[in-house]
Design a protein around this motif. Structure first.
Motif, PDB file in Angstrom:
ATOM      1  N   GLN A 130     -24.522 -11.233  -1.740  1.00  0.00           N
ATOM      2  CA  GLN A 130     -24.907 -12.219  -0.729  1.00  0.00           C
ATOM      3  C   GLN A 130     -25.672 -13.401  -1.333  1.00  0.00           C
ATOM      4  N   ILE A 131     -25.456 -13.660  -2.616  1.00  0.00           N
ATOM      5  CA  ILE A 131     -26.256 -14.664  -3.313  1.00  0.00           C
ATOM      6  C   ILE A 131     -26.141 -16.053  -2.683  1.00  0.00           C
ATOM      7  N   GLU A 132     -24.981 -16.358  -2.097  1.00  0.00           N
ATOM      8  CA  GLU A 132     -24.826 -17.686  -1.498  1.00  0.00           C
ATOM      9  C   GLU A 132     -25.487 -17.786  -0.121  1.00  0.00           C
ATOM     10  N   LEU A 133     -25.844 -16.640   0.463  1.00  0.00           N
ATOM     11  CA  LEU A 133     -26.436 -16.623   1.795  1.00  0.00           C
ATOM     12  C   LEU A 133     -27.905 -16.205   1.813  1.00  0.00           C
ATOM     13  N   ASN A 134     -28.297 -15.403   0.844  1.00  0.00           N
ATOM     14  CA  ASN A 134     -29.636 -14.815   0.844  1.00  0.00           C
ATOM     15  C   ASN A 134     -30.505 -15.490  -0.221  1.00  0.00           C
ATOM     16  N   LYS A 135     -31.484 -16.258   0.221  1.00  0.00           N
ATOM     17  CA  LYS A 135     -32.325 -17.008  -0.725  1.00  0.00           C
ATOM     18  C   LYS A 135     -33.161 -16.083  -1.606  1.00  0.00           C
ATOM     19  N   ASP A 136     -33.515 -14.891  -1.082  1.00  0.00           N
ATOM     20  CA  ASP A 136     -34.291 -13.944  -1.887  1.00  0.00           C
ATOM     21  C   ASP A 136     -33.447 -13.393  -3.037  1.00  0.00           C
ATOM     22  N   ASP A 137     -32.183 -13.039  -2.754  1.00  0.00           N
ATOM     23  CA  ASP A 137     -31.287 -12.584  -3.818  1.00  0.00           C
ATOM     24  C   ASP A 137     -31.127 -13.670  -4.882  1.00  0.00           C
TER      25      ASP A 137
END
Length: 195
Positions: A151-158
């Motif tokens: 989910q790197i493109e959606l999750n700023k924490d990731d």
């Protein structure tokens, strides 16, 4: 390339998530791991013979296999038997290997490194992450776990975690691999971050 094991029983495949824990529980993971090491080195030797001199074959090593008293001798024996150059083999350990005995782990990793094999930490960030072992252990590569990539493109924490690991790895001179890249957007983001 990475060695993967699959178990075919009659006309269906049993996934590793089903049989690896059973092999670990029964202690069969050590002979299974030795068999995988031998076969992976044989395949590597065949590929090198075909002209792929720079190929590196990564082999996952279980904590039980790594901590077995004959592990180092097994690795060296397989390299000699298959005549594969040590620099064409990469042993992947998980952070779980480290939890047993840090002093012995450092000594074993150094012996393996001195033999010429490459060393990497698989699934980095999901286990017993400690920045101190990154400077103590003679490793060549960090493999960022796919759970941070999905989910790197959606999750700023990731994205923040992956960015930090990439910067850390680059500053330590380590090679970085992001596991689970399945979308062009994943690749683009990771490339922009320096992975």
């Amino acid at each position: 390339m990475e060695t993967l094991i699959r178990w075919q029983l009659r006309d269906k495949f049993i996934p590793p998530i089903d049989f690896i824990p059973l092999a670990e529980k029964t202690g069969l993971i050590v002979p299974l791991g030795d068999w995988i090491l031998l076969n992976a080195c044989n395949k590597a030797a065949a590929l090198i013979e075909q002209g792929y001199k720079d190929i590196v074959v990564a082999i996952n090593i279980s904590p039980q296999q790594f901590n077995h008293p004959s592990f180092y001798d097994t690795v060296v024996g397989v390299l000699e038997k298959t005549q594969v150059p040590a620099e064409n083999i990469e042993l992947e350990i998980t952070e779980g290997v480290i939890m047993y005995n840090e002093t012995d782990t450092i000594a074993m990793l150094q012996k393996l490194k001195d033999s010429g094999v490459k060393l990497s930490i698989d699934d980095f960030g999901t286990g017993y992450s400690s920045l101190s072992y990154l400077k103590q252990f003679p490793i060549d590569k960090l493999k960022i776990d796919q759970s941070f990539i999905r989910q790197i493109e959606l999750n700023k924490d990731d994205k923040a975690i992956v960015s930090t690991v990439i910067e850390l790895g680059n500053n330590l001179g380590l090679t970085l691999i992001a596991e689970g890249v399945e979308e062009l957007s994943h690749m683009e983001i990771l490339s922009d971050l320096g992975c």
